[in-house]
Design a protein around this motif. Sequence first.
Motif, PDB file in Angstrom:
ATOM      1  N   GLY A  76       0.794  -1.221   0.000  1.00 25.50           N
ATOM      2  CA  GLY A  76       0.000   0.000   0.000  1.00 25.50           C
ATOM      3  C   GLY A  76       0.827   1.272   0.000  1.00 25.50           C
ATOM      4  N   ASN A  77       2.090   1.186  -0.389  1.00 25.35           N
ATOM      5  CA  ASN A  77       2.984   2.343  -0.376  1.00 25.35           C
ATOM      6  C   ASN A  77       2.729   3.205  -1.620  1.00 25.35           C
ATOM      7  OD1 ASN A  77       5.196   4.152  -0.489  1.00 25.35           O
ATOM      8  ND2 ASN A  77       6.475   2.731   0.659  1.00 25.35           N
ATOM      9  N   VAL A  78       1.982   4.285  -1.415  1.00 20.77           N
ATOM     10  CA  VAL A  78       1.616   5.161  -2.528  1.00 20.77           C
ATOM     11  C   VAL A  78       2.837   5.853  -3.120  1.00 20.77           C
ATOM     12  CG1 VAL A  78       0.290   7.206  -3.188  1.00 20.77           C
ATOM     13  CG2 VAL A  78      -0.690   5.541  -1.606  1.00 20.77           C
ATOM     14  N   ALA A  79       3.700   6.372  -2.264  1.00 20.65           N
ATOM     15  CA  ALA A  79       4.884   7.104  -2.731  1.00 20.65           C
ATOM     16  C   ALA A  79       5.768   6.230  -3.615  1.00 20.65           C
ATOM     17  CB  ALA A  79       5.682   7.624  -1.539  1.00 20.65           C
ATOM     18  N   ALA A  80       5.989   4.983  -3.205  1.00 16.76           N
ATOM     19  CA  ALA A  80       6.835   4.071  -3.972  1.00 16.76           C
ATOM     20  C   ALA A  80       6.196   3.741  -5.316  1.00 16.76           C
ATOM     21  CB  ALA A  80       7.089   2.796  -3.182  1.00 16.76           C
ATOM     22  N   ALA A  81       4.871   3.558  -5.317  1.00 17.51           N
ATOM     23  CA  ALA A  81       4.171   3.244  -6.565  1.00 17.51           C
ATOM     24  C   ALA A  81       4.260   4.406  -7.551  1.00 17.51           C
ATOM     25  CB  ALA A  81       2.713   2.912  -6.265  1.00 17.51           C
ATOM     26  N   LYS A 109     -10.964   2.907  -5.204  1.00 22.16           N
ATOM     27  CA  LYS A 109     -11.526   3.208  -3.886  1.00 22.16           C
ATOM     28  C   LYS A 109     -10.610   4.109  -3.060  1.00 22.16           C
ATOM     29  CE  LYS A 109     -14.358  -0.960  -3.393  1.00 22.16           C
ATOM     30  NZ  LYS A 109     -14.646  -2.146  -2.540  1.00 22.16           N
ATOM     31  N   LYS A 110      -9.290   3.926  -3.196  1.00 21.20           N
ATOM     32  CA  LYS A 110      -8.360   4.632  -2.316  1.00 21.20           C
ATOM     33  C   LYS A 110      -7.384   5.565  -3.013  1.00 21.20           C
ATOM     34  CE  LYS A 110      -8.410   0.866   1.081  1.00 21.20           C
ATOM     35  NZ  LYS A 110      -7.568  -0.136   1.806  1.00 21.20           N
ATOM     36  N   ALA A 111      -7.061   5.303  -4.267  1.00 24.47           N
ATOM     37  CA  ALA A 111      -6.053   6.108  -4.968  1.00 24.47           C
ATOM     38  C   ALA A 111      -6.720   7.162  -5.840  1.00 24.47           C
ATOM     39  CB  ALA A 111      -5.160   5.203  -5.821  1.00 24.47           C
ATOM     40  N   ILE A 112      -6.449   8.428  -5.550  1.00 21.37           N
ATOM     41  CA  ILE A 112      -7.061   9.510  -6.311  1.00 21.37           C
ATOM     42  C   ILE A 112      -6.138   9.975  -7.436  1.00 21.37           C
ATOM     43  CG2 ILE A 112      -6.132  11.334  -4.791  1.00 21.37           C
ATOM     44  CD1 ILE A 112      -8.855  12.798  -5.197  1.00 21.37           C
ATOM     45  N   TYR A 140      -6.997  21.710  -6.565  1.00 20.52           N
ATOM     46  CA  TYR A 140      -7.515  23.025  -6.208  1.00 20.52           C
ATOM     47  C   TYR A 140      -8.490  22.922  -5.032  1.00 20.52           C
ATOM     48  CZ  TYR A 140      -5.845  24.698 -10.803  1.00 20.52           C
ATOM     49  OH  TYR A 140      -5.074  25.025 -11.894  1.00 20.52           O
ATOM     50  N   TRP A 141      -9.404  21.960  -5.126  1.00 19.56           N
ATOM     51  CA  TRP A 141     -10.474  21.849  -4.118  1.00 19.56           C
ATOM     52  C   TRP A 141      -9.940  21.357  -2.771  1.00 19.56           C
ATOM     53  CZ3 TRP A 141     -14.206  17.527  -2.792  1.00 19.56           C
ATOM     54  CH2 TRP A 141     -15.299  18.012  -2.042  1.00 19.56           C
ATOM     55  N   LEU A 142      -9.092  20.339  -2.806  1.00 22.30           N
ATOM     56  CA  LEU A 142      -8.638  19.743  -1.552  1.00 22.30           C
ATOM     57  C   LEU A 142      -7.409  20.416  -0.947  1.00 22.30           C
ATOM     58  CD1 LEU A 142     -10.486  17.421  -2.738  1.00 22.30           C
ATOM     59  CD2 LEU A 142      -9.064  15.847  -1.446  1.00 22.30           C
ATOM     60  N   THR A 150      -3.374  12.507   0.997  1.00 18.68           N
ATOM     61  CA  THR A 150      -3.672  12.565   2.428  1.00 18.68           C
ATOM     62  C   THR A 150      -5.054  13.169   2.679  1.00 18.68           C
ATOM     63  OG1 THR A 150      -1.345  12.744   3.039  1.00 18.68           O
ATOM     64  CG2 THR A 150      -2.947  13.535   4.651  1.00 18.68           C
ATOM     65  N   ARG A 151      -5.336  14.287   2.017  1.00 18.47           N
ATOM     66  CA  ARG A 151      -6.629  14.936   2.227  1.00 18.47           C
ATOM     67  C   ARG A 151      -7.778  14.127   1.639  1.00 18.47           C
ATOM     68  NH1 ARG A 151      -6.044  21.510   2.344  1.00 18.47           N
ATOM     69  NH2 ARG A 151      -4.424  21.542   3.953  1.00 18.47           N
ATOM     70  N   ALA A 152      -7.525  13.488   0.516  1.00 16.54           N
ATOM     71  CA  ALA A 152      -8.556  12.645  -0.088  1.00 16.54           C
ATOM     72  C   ALA A 152      -8.926  11.506   0.862  1.00 16.54           C
ATOM     73  CB  ALA A 152      -8.074  12.085  -1.424  1.00 16.54           C
ATOM     74  N   LYS A 153      -7.947  10.929   1.503  1.00 14.85           N
ATOM     75  CA  LYS A 153      -8.205   9.834   2.447  1.00 14.85           C
ATOM     76  C   LYS A 153      -8.982  10.324   3.674  1.00 14.85           C
ATOM     77  CE  LYS A 153      -4.628   6.460   1.267  1.00 14.85           C
ATOM     78  NZ  LYS A 153      -4.562   6.852  -0.141  1.00 14.85           N
ATOM     79  N   GLN A 154      -8.743  11.565   4.083  1.00 18.67           N
ATOM     80  CA  GLN A 154      -9.502  12.134   5.198  1.00 18.67           C
ATOM     81  C   GLN A 154     -10.967  12.295   4.816  1.00 18.67           C
ATOM     82  OE1 GLN A 154      -7.468  15.789   6.161  1.00 18.67           O
ATOM     83  NE2 GLN A 154      -5.686  14.751   7.025  1.00 18.67           N
ATOM     84  N   LEU A 155     -11.222  12.739   3.582  1.00 11.40           N
ATOM     85  CA  LEU A 155     -12.601  12.886   3.115  1.00 11.40           C
ATOM     86  C   LEU A 155     -13.252  11.525   2.910  1.00 11.40           C
ATOM     87  CD1 LEU A 155     -14.860  14.739   2.262  1.00 11.40           C
ATOM     88  CD2 LEU A 155     -13.851  14.883  -0.034  1.00 11.40           C
ATOM     89  N   GLU A 156     -12.483  10.579   2.403  1.00 16.39           N
ATOM     90  CA  GLU A 156     -12.993   9.214   2.242  1.00 16.39           C
ATOM     91  C   GLU A 156     -13.480   8.669   3.582  1.00 16.39           C
ATOM     92  OE1 GLU A 156      -9.888   6.810   0.494  1.00 16.39           O
ATOM     93  OE2 GLU A 156      -9.494   8.342  -1.016  1.00 16.39           O
ATOM     94  N   ALA A 157     -12.682   8.888   4.633  1.00 18.01           N
ATOM     95  CA  ALA A 157     -13.014   8.378   5.963  1.00 18.01           C
ATOM     96  C   ALA A 157     -14.212   9.114   6.558  1.00 18.01           C
ATOM     97  CB  ALA A 157     -11.805   8.510   6.887  1.00 18.01           C
ATOM     98  N   ARG A 158     -14.279  10.422   6.356  1.00 17.07           N
ATOM     99  CA  ARG A 158     -15.360  11.211   6.973  1.00 17.07           C
ATOM    100  C   ARG A 158     -16.731  10.901   6.375  1.00 17.07           C
ATOM    101  NH1 ARG A 158     -17.928  16.209   6.316  1.00 17.07           N
ATOM    102  NH2 ARG A 158     -16.650  16.898   4.541  1.00 17.07           N
TER     103      ARG A 158
END
Length: 268
Positions: free
Chosen positions: A117-122, A147-150, A158-160, A181-189
Amino acid sequence: MANQGAPTWTTITAHQFQHALEAYEPLIQSISDTKGAKNGQSTLLELDHYRYGKAVDHFSHSKEGTQMTLKDVEKLVEWKLRHGQYRPTLMKLVQSNDPEAIRDIARDAITAYRQDGNVAAAIELLSKPRGIGPATASLLLAVHDPKKAIFFADEAYYWLCCEGQKSPIKYTAKEYLSLDTRAKQLEARLGVEAVDIERVAFVIMRDPSFTAGSASRKTSKADLAEKKKPTTGKAEAKPTKRKKSSETSPVETTSLRRSKRSKSAGNS
């Protein structure tokens, strides 16, 4: 802010999010109709259906190392160029890559991502071919994990990350990780998916008619319609109409007048 009346990513409600998501398809249809397409080219709407439909269905459901080909990458890049800012030299750079190298890099990057799940490495690995930076790399990752990768779209950033302001973007890996990071916060909320956050951001940044109030008005009408429905299968009884003063008998009129005089005397 590009759309002053629109909700921010920290204040948007689940209903507003769904309302914006439903507005995406008509907006893309309108833009596609306006732009048109040259002979032999796919329309923006057709490319959009590929990006959010066929590509996601194919690549996100593959459990093994996905064999993404150069042709697949070219199709996604074509969508990216038509959907966002057009860069005339980008496609030629992408097409200059060795097909086997593209396939191997995509396979290795996605296999590793699905394990750790390492986004930076991918993103780093997917950015190795010519013409593929963090933004395009995020697109390749997004179709594998909707589901998780934006996707690193201008509108999403611009929005996030820019409070809805159209600020300069350098398209660096660091910027993408902030977006992620922000997308994942919105996903969780809200319990939503990254693929839908992309489309909601597009509507909010591109459609000036979309506001927080437009969703509220829709809710209000829906609520009113719901209240008018009978709560049981039987028809509700109509309320008894009060008689007009002209329909009151002389005796009743005299009694009412006397009663009013008595109350007036008691209140003075």
